[in-house]
Design an enzyme around this catalytic site. Sequence first.
Site, PDB file in Angstrom:
ATOM      1  N   ARG A   1       0.829  -1.205   0.000  1.00  0.00           N
ATOM      2  CA  ARG A   1       0.000   0.000   0.000  1.00  0.00           C
ATOM      3  C   ARG A   1       0.871   1.265   0.000  1.00  0.00           C
ATOM      4  NH1 ARG A   1      -2.311   1.233   4.090  1.00  0.00           N
ATOM      5  NH2 ARG A   1      -1.414  -0.248   5.567  1.00  0.00           N
TER       6      ARG A   1
ATOM      7  N   ASP B   1      -9.919 -10.640   9.398  1.00  0.00           N
ATOM      8  CA  ASP B   1      -9.356  -9.291   9.327  1.00  0.00           C
ATOM      9  C   ASP B   1     -10.326  -8.140   9.602  1.00  0.00           C
ATOM     10  OD1 ASP B   1      -6.955  -7.772   8.825  1.00  0.00           O
ATOM     11  OD2 ASP B   1      -7.833  -7.148   6.932  1.00  0.00           O
TER      12      ASP B   1
ATOM     13  N   SER C   1       0.805  -6.445  12.851  1.00  0.00           N
ATOM     14  CA  SER C   1       1.592  -7.451  12.152  1.00  0.00           C
ATOM     15  C   SER C   1       2.622  -8.091  13.075  1.00  0.00           C
ATOM     16  CB  SER C   1       2.305  -6.790  10.965  1.00  0.00           C
ATOM     17  OG  SER C   1       3.066  -7.728  10.258  1.00  0.00           O
TER      18      SER C   1
ATOM     19  N   ARG D   1       1.504 -12.303  -0.984  1.00  0.00           N
ATOM     20  CA  ARG D   1       0.158 -12.483  -0.429  1.00  0.00           C
ATOM     21  C   ARG D   1      -0.638 -13.525  -1.201  1.00  0.00           C
ATOM     22  NH1 ARG D   1      -1.762  -9.272   4.150  1.00  0.00           N
ATOM     23  NH2 ARG D   1      -0.261  -7.583   4.407  1.00  0.00           N
TER      24      ARG D   1
ATOM     25  N   LYS E   1      -2.070 -12.658  15.356  1.00  0.00           N
ATOM     26  CA  LYS E   1      -3.529 -12.541  15.214  1.00  0.00           C
ATOM     27  C   LYS E   1      -4.088 -13.652  14.328  1.00  0.00           C
ATOM     28  CE  LYS E   1      -5.329  -9.477  12.455  1.00  0.00           C
ATOM     29  NZ  LYS E   1      -5.862  -8.246  11.819  1.00  0.00           N
ATOM     30  N   THR E   2      -3.475 -13.859  13.164  1.00  0.00           N
ATOM     31  CA  THR E   2      -3.956 -14.888  12.235  1.00  0.00           C
ATOM     32  C   THR E   2      -3.770 -16.277  12.824  1.00  0.00           C
ATOM     33  OG1 THR E   2      -3.408 -13.470  10.354  1.00  0.00           O
ATOM     34  CG2 THR E   2      -3.728 -15.808   9.900  1.00  0.00           C
TER      35      THR E   2
ATOM     36  N   HIS F   1     -10.907  -3.769  13.070  1.00  0.00           N
ATOM     37  CA  HIS F   1      -9.801  -4.444  12.381  1.00  0.00           C
ATOM     38  C   HIS F   1      -9.366  -5.599  13.272  1.00  0.00           C
ATOM     39  CE1 HIS F   1      -5.511  -4.275  10.528  1.00  0.00           C
ATOM     40  NE2 HIS F   1      -6.296  -5.078   9.859  1.00  0.00           N
TER      41      HIS F   1
ATOM     42  N   LYS G   1      -8.430  -2.351   1.322  1.00  0.00           N
ATOM     43  CA  LYS G   1      -8.315  -1.451   2.462  1.00  0.00           C
ATOM     44  C   LYS G   1      -9.054  -0.139   2.237  1.00  0.00           C
ATOM     45  CE  LYS G   1      -6.020  -4.096   5.236  1.00  0.00           C
ATOM     46  NZ  LYS G   1      -6.724  -4.666   6.416  1.00  0.00           N
TER      47      LYS G   1
END
Length: 697
Positions: free
Chosen positions: A182, A383, A364, A448, A368-369, A346, A327
């Site tokens: 991004r 997400d 990051s 990704r 979390k994932t 988020h 996003k």
Amino acid sequence: MASSGNGNVANGNGTARNGLPAIHTHKKHVNGICHDDSGPTVKAKTIDELHSLQKKKSAPTTPVTGSQTPFATLSEQERQKQQLQSISASLASLTRETGPKVVKGDPAKKSESQVHHDHHHHHHHHVATPTIAVSDSALKFTHVLYNLSPAELYEQAIKYEKGSFITSTGALATLSGAKTGRSPRDKRIVKDDVTENELWWGKGSPNIEMDEHTFMVNRERAVDYLNSLDKVFVNDQFLNWDPENKIKVRIVSARAYHSLFMHNMCIRPTPEELENFGTPDFTIYNAGQFPCNRYTHYMTSSTSIDLNLARREMVILGTQYAGEMKKGLFSVMHYLMPKRQILSLHSGCNMGRDGDVALFFGLSGTGKTTLSTDHNRFLIGDDEHCWSDKGVSNIEGGCYAKCIDLCQEKEPDIWNAIRFGTVLENVVFDEHSREVDYSDKSVTENTRASYPIEYIPNAKLPCVGPHPKNVILLACDAFGVLPPVSKLNLAQTMYHFISGYTALVAGTEDGIKEPTATFSACFGAAFIMLHPTKYAAMLAEKMEKHGATGWLVNTGWSGGRYGYGSRIKLPYTRKIIDAIHSGSLLNAEYKKTEIFGFEIPTEVEGVPSEILDPINTVSSFPSTLLTLFFFYHLPMPLNLTICFDLCILQWSDKKAYNETLLKLAGLFKKNFETFTNHKIGKDNKLTEEILAAGPVF
């Protein structure tokens, strides 16, 4: 005479001239070895006719389902006409007040008869002389490839987009061009009379302003580019699995890769839903292959991602990174949902078999994932979520997972999801076998995978759930002073939610350096629209109303900062998360820490009690004895082995621990100064409560 298999003619006695047995080709009886599998010749006389037989007519995009639907009385031709008129209106030039003549289908697939017909038609009809109110693109057809299937998009990408390949598992590998991530500094929002007062502007805010005129200049540039193409891809899809609050989005793009990416990331409509789609609530014009004009006001590079909330439009110029679309829409939801008293978050989200829902917040590298993906629980989403009066709902229809160093053992669900239909961005693969090397960073570290959420075996469909019981804030504390788990009161939850803390490990080029504290408001500062305290107040209100408990879980270091202590073992963190899910941690005995005032349990099943309070990790183990065993590889008795396992989690002395704790507390306080001038609650009481929940020293 029958012909033998080797070209020799057989004689009458059944042997060939070379003495070998003759091969007979006449039809044998049914039970013999050879069977006559011949059939009638196909009716087609040409290859094109044969190809036309290969594909059967599919059901219409918007089939009639009954008289209750608004288009039920319309013919298929009329429905398609209305659909194309809607797309043409989306692509209209606002300066010239006209759009292109749009037709469905790929121009490369026009039959010879259609080409001949077009030639004949144009030969006998003169085209009107263009006026200043008509663009050149209006003199030709723009072909619309509407809501194509993944298979069709694969074909488009392989045929027409350089850098598109099918990998060994069936995923589509693509390249996003020069931008592999991004561009937050190039993202701008139109500041008008409404947004000037509603949005968060100024210090700490991700929102960079632009004016209406500049947006229109960029919109015109993007639309002109899209209209100049022979074909564009159009996706009509949804955001938010909550049926009462779903948002209709239209994505107009020039690349099959972008269309497939959004097909995966947004919620895919049924044919019946497309029938009633109508006018979209929000439209993206992705002209990322074409740069913005750097001499345009507010532009600082050839990249520009522009949001106009009044027009409900987004324009992308100068970047082909697909994550800008995902996003960008998330930012829009952060604006639209709170207006409906729905909290946008988020976060990851999963649900136990008994219906207990947990939210996972984390930047990051915090896990979390990993922690929200649990084979014993249903995945609602990884997400983006909404929390309404009815419960939680996933905003998206897919997952966007990091691929760097991906391996099947650690992330089996993500690994297995990378199959046909999945988009792989910027990965490196073997030229011959097409096997992906996930450790290769030749293109970028930000590789990704985008895939539909149903590719995850334990995904809950539809992606909705009841009100959360637990709100888990994850921090990878590389300073090594935060407890592995702390129970938070409401004010503390708001304070740490607004702070959005984690610590990144500094570069080690010149040796190990101190960690760097990172704060991202609401654990997603790059995407929020309103002031962070507004989201925090909504979170506290919903937690209080529905009895949710807040937790701060440190997945980082213990017994010393990075380079001295050790990272808390993942099995220990999983045991802590399991205890939160089961509710057993609520019944534990707690004690309060100094400075941050955390409530920490004295015991968690499966976790060494010594590490639950960081003060206990100050070293008391004789360093000479440790050196003897460790560096000389001497065998240790079992009890000393256990001690050694804990010793690697120990600070060298209490002074170093206290100094680091005070340093981190100071960083929290300094970061929070950005938010103290924003008053919330009656008589500013809520703001004072939040401030009091921070570290005291």
